[in-house]
Scaffold this motif. Structure first.
Motif: not given
Length: 464
Positions: A221-238
């Protein structure tokens, strides 16, 4: 089977694990029963062999003397003498099958009476009794056949009791093993089920529960949360970088428009001043008016092509040669400023059914990057052609070797970063929306970037 397939995986997997263990235990028990039964039959045969050894020894003297009465007496004496087995019938006969003497029940015939004249072992169907027959040999010569029908009540009773105990033990062990396997499978699936519930909750708009402990489900669950957070950060950065790139392109185009408008304006103001002072001269007045008209035409062309390149349209339209010519008007001032020559060739005879607005945006990014990479007195060329299914546009420059980061951006594999070249990643993304692809090849003096776009079904004319 369809009902089983509709069950959730959290039920099917433990159930399958339990059934697999159940089947394994049943097969193992069946094999154990089979080998045990075979051992019991082998033990009964050994008892019969021992009995026939005793019977043959007791009958040899009477057989050698030919005294049938003595033989009959020996058989009756032997009947009921053995322990552990029940001898129902005893018979002794000649080698040809003729019975000389028999004792016991009269409800069955020995194998010799049915033409079987050698050693025989004939168990009954239920295994409760068996006929055993053996040749009586003296000095290497068969002098008689001895047969006995034996019953094994004690052996059968012990076998049945053992079967019952093994059946109950097998049932208990099988049920316990199947339940344990199902529980273990359920436990193994717990992390997956936790992640599944977390994803379902997030899809329903609930916040992700805080992970606690160090179990597999908590770590997943923690790894999934981190992955989703990184994906959201990448989308916002893009999104931020794409907006910066759009602003940068608009800034460059605004500078281009200002430059293109300012140049003819200076000449037009001079023409107006000339008309004021020398307007009475028809030749001077006409020449000044012609210069004014050309200046206004040039300004109108720059404004039109700029609006066409960035205007949002509700419906997509097909690509024409004029779309590519407009791009030349937009990038030509930048090319002149950098001292780069443009080589333009478009062989699109009829409008090609593809999204012209997105295509122009892709090519504008590719051309501006090619001009920026090409040194002064270098050349940037554009070649476009189309067939019935594909539109191909090649942009070639003389900017030297294409960096690996640029290749990654064109393929869409690089993470967008601030700085030059963001437009290449935008071009790759837009080409994907057009169901096309961008490729980059190294040339002797620079690089060749090719954009290939298929026919858009929504623009393709129906065939009659």
């Amino acid at each position: 089977m369809k009902t089983f397939a509709r069950l959730p995986l959290s039920v099917r997997l433990p159930l399958l694990a339990g059934l697999a263990v159940l089947a394994s235990c049943v097969v193992t028990s069946a094999l154990g029963f089979h080998f045990m039964d075979r051992e019991v039959r082998h033990q009964a045969q050994n008892l019969a062999d021992t009995y026939l050894d005793s019977l043959s020894g007791a009958s040899v003297q009477a057989l050698q003397s030919g005294n049938i009465d003595l033989l009959q007496q020996a058989l009756e004496t032997a009947l009921g003498y053995q322990t552990g087995v029940v001898d129902r019938i005893i018979a002794v006969g000649r080698p040809d099958g003729t019975v000389l003497a028999r004792a016991g029940a009269a409800d069955a015939e020995p194998p010799m009476r049915r033409g079987l004249l050698s050693s025989e072992w004939e168990p009954s169907e239920d295994g409760a009794s068996a006929w055993a027959q053996r040749e009586v040999v003296v000095n290497g010569q068969v002098i008689a056949l001895a047969a006995v029908q034996l019953a094994f009540p004690n052996l059968i009773e012990r076998r049945q009791a053992l079967f019952v105990r093994m059946a109950f033990a097998t049932l208990f062990v099988t049920a316990a093993s199947a339940g344990l396997a199902a529980g273990v499978a359920r436990r193994v699936m717990a992390p997956v089920l936790t992640v599944t519930r977390t994803l379902e909750g997030m899809a329903a708009g609930h916040a992700m529960a805080e992970a606690r402990g160090q179990g597999e489900d908590e770590r997943l669950t923690g790894a999934l949360e981190m992955l989703l957070a990184r994906l959201q950060e990448r989308e916002e950065l893009a999104a931020r970088l794409a907006e910066r790139e759009r602003i940068a392109v608009l800034g460059r185009l605004a500078a281009t428009v200002a430059h293109e408008v300012r140049n003819p304006l200076a000449g037009m103001l001079t023409c107006i001043d000339t008309i004021r002072h020398y307007g009475v001269d028809d030749a001077v007045r006409q020449r000044s008016l012609d210069l004014l008209e050309r200046g206004l035409r040039q300004i109108e062309t720059v404004v039109r092509t700029t609006l066409a390149a960035h205007r949002e349209e509700n419906a997509i339209r097909a690509v024409t040669t004029e779309d590519l010519d407009d791009l030349r008007v937009l990038v030509e001032p930048e090319a002149r400023r950098r001292g780069v020559r443009l080589d333009w060739r478009s062989d699109i005879a009829v409008p090609f059914p593809a999204d012209a607005v997105r295509l122009r945006q892709i090519l504008l990014n590719l051309l501006l990057n090619a001009i920026a990479a090409t040194p002064p007195k270098g050349r940037v060329s554009l070649r476009a052609w189309a067939d019935e299914a594909w539109l191909t546009v090649e942009v070639e420059d003389e900017g030297g070797e294409l960096p690996a980061l640029v290749r990654d951006r064109l393929s869409g594999n690089a993470v967008p970063a601030a700085g030059d070249g963001i437009g290449l990643e935008v071009a790759a993304r837009l080409s994907t929306l057009l169901r096309g692809h961008v490729t980059a090849d190294q040339q002797p003096e620079g690089s060749l970037i090719a954009l290939t776009v298929p026919v858009a079904p929504e623009l393709q004319a129906p065939r009659g």
